[in-house]
Write a protein that holds these residues in place. Structure first.
Motif, PDB file in Angstrom:
ATOM      1  N   MET A 287      -3.411  -0.263   6.242  1.00 18.12           N
ATOM      2  CA  MET A 287      -3.241   1.172   6.470  1.00 18.12           C
ATOM      3  C   MET A 287      -3.793   1.629   7.815  1.00 18.12           C
ATOM      4  O   MET A 287      -3.808   2.823   8.115  1.00 18.12           O
TER       5      MET A 287
ATOM      6  N   ASN B  55      -9.814   4.035  -4.992  1.00 17.13           N
ATOM      7  CA  ASN B  55      -9.725   5.417  -5.473  1.00 17.13           C
ATOM      8  C   ASN B  55     -11.112   6.048  -5.568  1.00 17.13           C
ATOM      9  O   ASN B  55     -11.300   7.232  -5.249  1.00 17.13           O
TER      10      ASN B  55
ATOM     11  N   LEU C 290      -6.479   7.862   5.605  1.00 14.54           N
ATOM     12  CA  LEU C 290      -7.373   6.776   5.200  1.00 14.54           C
ATOM     13  C   LEU C 290      -7.639   5.805   6.344  1.00 14.54           C
ATOM     14  O   LEU C 290      -8.609   5.048   6.298  1.00 14.54           O
TER      15      LEU C 290
ATOM     16  N   LYS D  27      -1.905   9.526   1.650  1.00 15.57           N
ATOM     17  CA  LYS D  27      -3.180   9.845   0.998  1.00 15.57           C
ATOM     18  C   LYS D  27      -4.215  10.234   2.059  1.00 15.57           C
ATOM     19  O   LYS D  27      -4.236   9.668   3.166  1.00 15.57           O
TER      20      LYS D  27
ATOM     21  N   GLU E 152      -7.807  -1.516  -6.387  1.00 11.01           N
ATOM     22  CA  GLU E 152      -7.247  -0.163  -6.360  1.00 11.01           C
ATOM     23  C   GLU E 152      -8.191   0.833  -7.025  1.00 11.01           C
ATOM     24  O   GLU E 152      -8.355   1.966  -6.547  1.00 11.01           O
TER      25      GLU E 152
ATOM     26  N   LYS F 156       1.827   3.200  -2.308  1.00  9.99           N
ATOM     27  CA  LYS F 156       1.347   4.315  -3.123  1.00  9.99           C
ATOM     28  C   LYS F 156       0.259   5.127  -2.420  1.00  9.99           C
ATOM     29  O   LYS F 156      -0.066   6.245  -2.842  1.00  9.99           O
ATOM     30  N   TYR F 157      -0.311   4.564  -1.328  1.00 10.21           N
ATOM     31  CA  TYR F 157      -1.364   5.272  -0.597  1.00 10.21           C
ATOM     32  C   TYR F 157      -0.841   5.947   0.673  1.00 10.21           C
ATOM     33  O   TYR F 157      -1.621   6.572   1.402  1.00 10.21           O
ATOM     34  N   GLN F 158       0.463   5.814   0.945  1.00  9.72           N
ATOM     35  CA  GLN F 158       1.023   6.478   2.118  1.00  9.72           C
ATOM     36  C   GLN F 158       0.866   7.996   1.974  1.00  9.72           C
ATOM     37  O   GLN F 158       1.227   8.581   0.958  1.00  9.72           O
TER      38      GLN F 158
ATOM     39  N   ILE G  86     -12.324   6.919  -2.010  1.00  6.56           N
ATOM     40  CA  ILE G  86     -11.724   8.146  -1.495  1.00  6.56           C
ATOM     41  C   ILE G  86     -12.491   9.367  -2.004  1.00  6.56           C
ATOM     42  O   ILE G  86     -12.747  10.323  -1.249  1.00  6.56           O
TER      43      ILE G  86
ATOM     44  N   VAL H 129       0.836  -1.211   0.000  1.00  6.85           N
ATOM     45  CA  VAL H 129       0.000   0.000   0.000  1.00  6.85           C
ATOM     46  C   VAL H 129       0.868   1.258   0.000  1.00  6.85           C
ATOM     47  O   VAL H 129       0.417   2.334   0.381  1.00  6.85           O
TER      48      VAL H 129
END
Length: 552
Positions: A343, A521, A309, A111, A517, A107-109, A524, A105
């Protein structure tokens, strides 16, 4: 991009294959060195036998027992309600199996989503005011408040069918026949825009009518107070107005205790009025209007701010499921669930009748023995109560489920459980308990769509992901409900209620992680208020408390 196939073995131990498209009798199949010819036509979503089965032979899907042959089934024969009966494995306290492969995850740090921060540390994906009756006797007064407040404050949902009715009336008055009426081509009139909202930071005023509060058992009224407390303390709720008659089982004091249990430092605006104490209905309604309006002024002072998140609490739901549910939308949600758990977020997997047959796996995944014991106890007690009333988990599949390939409860359950991913079970909750731990939470609810969704939101879900293979038009008053189709045909056929297509997995256009994913998105954006799911746009504010009896 995944490769497109015409049939699938879900788990290496399965002795049936799933048709991904309509297959005709006589079709030759070669699978892992096994050559067979289909004896029957097999519709997409249905299963056919990899080997021949004699009466009593066990049938496996998803690696678990899902039924037993009730008559001889030839190799390549279609599996139907006539030749299979429900069966599932027993379960017991086993070893803890809580190691799992966390998805990447990275790429979502960092976010975030834009949400409403509450004093208790939770974050809402919406900002609603609730108007609630403590007992069904107050439903009429709730409706009066709805008529008085919704349109004037700009919260009424336009329906857009009045002009169509006018057309029908005109046809009748001008002498048109019944046949003329039935053949009329009514054009949908665009909905009128609602009055501009007086309070722009408030997403709506929601009126939660119900039929409980008195006349039932004390257990029912206590559970109702717990559920309502869950909604009042919910992060998507800014404040509430509660109307009580006064003499009912569901007392205001019980509700206050349940609120304190969930939020000891509760400080939201809360209006509680008792009709028998105030006297006239007119006085009750005048006080309700004044105090609610003052509360709305306070609630409107809040605005969306960035939140990590980890503040998402996602409820997982399925309804109108089909034979593709367990291989497209549900496992996509399972992967998303694992992502959110990694997360630091919270997941709610409910619908206990639809976990029949996978109890062993889920109990083994519980973080400790007391949690596993609680899950097994709730499952056994629930099923025993259903059987005592002449039913049982085996009766859960609906005619629509069966028609589209879910012909035993264990088949349905094994696919439904895929929504929960592979992370450890952090907690087991009995309705209407509130989520208090991050990670995967199991919540005891019926499989009934609206009762279960109502319960998940009452336990803290600030967004609900709802998979469907047949199409289910339902929502929730305060939490956005995102509908995900298991197949592209449904997505194209019912675009007015479906938000996301997961049929891409069946068609080989997308892998499960890729779909997960894409869904995250989308979530979110919904959580930030940038996208309104179809259920919100249509005003599908379904709210049905679970009367703690047999509901599958």
């Amino acid at each position: 991009m995944a490769e497109r196939h015409t049939y699938l073995q879900i788990h290496p131990n399965d002795n049936v294959l799933v048709a991904l498209t309509d297959l005709s009798a006589g079709t030759a199949v070669n699978f892992n060195g096994i050559d067979l010819v289909l004896v029957d036509n097999v519709a997409a979503k249905h299963k056919f036998s990899l080997h021949e089965f004699n009466t009593g032979d066990e049938i496996f899907m998803y690696g678990v027992l899902v039924g037993k042959a009730s008559q001889y089934i030839p190799q390549g024969g279609v599996i139907t309600t006539e030749n299979i009966k429900h069966a599932s494995s027993d379960f017991h306290l086993g070893e803890r199996k809580i190691t799992w492969q966390q998805p990447d995850v990275s790429k979502y740090q960092g976010k975030t989503f834009m949400g409403f921060h509450r004093a208790d540390g939770s974050v809402g994906t919406g900002n609603y005011w609730l108007v609630i009756p403590l007992v069904f006797c107050e439903n009429r007064n709730i409706n009066v408040l709805k008529e008085a407040l919704s349109a004037k404050l700009g919260f009424a949902k336009p329906r857009g069918y009045e002009n169509e009715v006018d057309s029908l009336v005109e046809m009748y008055q001008t002498g048109k026949s019944v046949e003329d009426i039935l053949n009329a081509d009514l054009q949908m009139t665009p909905a009128q825009h609602p009055t501009r909202k007086l309070f722009p930071n408030i997403d709506g005023i929601k009126f939660l009518n119900h039929e409980l509060g008195c006349g039932g058992t004390k257990t029912d009224s206590d559970a109702l107070c717990g559920l309502l407390a869950g909604y009042i303390t919910h992060p998507n709720v800014a404040g509430a107005t509660v109307l009580s008659l006064g003499c009912q089982h569901a007392q205001a004091g019980i509700l206050r205790d349940e609120i304190a249990k969930r939020d000891p430092n509760f400080n939201k605006p809360l209006v509680m009025l008792e009709q028998q104490q105030l006297g006239t209905e007119s006085r009750l309604l005048h006080e309700a209007l004044k105090q609610t309006f003052a509360g709305l002024m306070q609630a409107n002072q809040q605005s969306r701010q960035p939140a990590p998140l980890s503040k998402l609490c996602i409820g997982l739901e399925c309804g109108g499921s089909d034979g593709f549910s367990g291989i497209s939308a549900n496992p996509a949600l399972g992967y998303l669930s694992d992502m959110l758990v990694a997360m630091g977020g919270s997941i709610i997997l409910a619908e206990f009748p639809e976990l029949c047959g996978v109890e062993q796996e889920l109990s083994d995944r519980c973080v400790d023995i007391p949690t596993a014991d609680k899950f097994m106890h709730l499952m056994r007690t629930y099923n025993a109560r259903a059987e005592a009333d002449g039913s049982g988990f085996y009766a859960n599949p609906s005619p629509g489920n069966i028609r589209d390939g879910l012909i035993t409860d264990a088949i349905k359950s094994a696919g439904a459980a895929k929504k929960g991913g592979s992370s450890p079970v952090a907690a087991v909750l009995d309705y209407p308990e509130k989520v208090s731990k991050p990670g995967l939470n199991l919540l005891c609810t019926p499989g009934s769509d609206v009762e279960s969704t109502t319960a998940e939101v009452g336990s803290g879900a600030n967004i609900v992901l709802f998979t469907t293979g047949l199409g289910t038009p339902t929502g929730n008053p305060i939490a956005p409900v995102v509908k995900l189709s298991t197949n592209t045909k449904l997505y194209n056929r019912m675009p007015d209620i479906i938000d996301v297509d997961c049929g891409t997995i069946i068609d080989g256009l997308e892998t499960i992680p890729q779909a997960a994913e894409r869904i995250l998105n989308y979530v979110i954006e919904v959580a930030s208020g940038n996208i309104q799911p179809k259920a919100v746009v249509l005003g599908q504010d379904d709210f049905i408390p679970w009367k703690r009896g047999v509901s599958l």
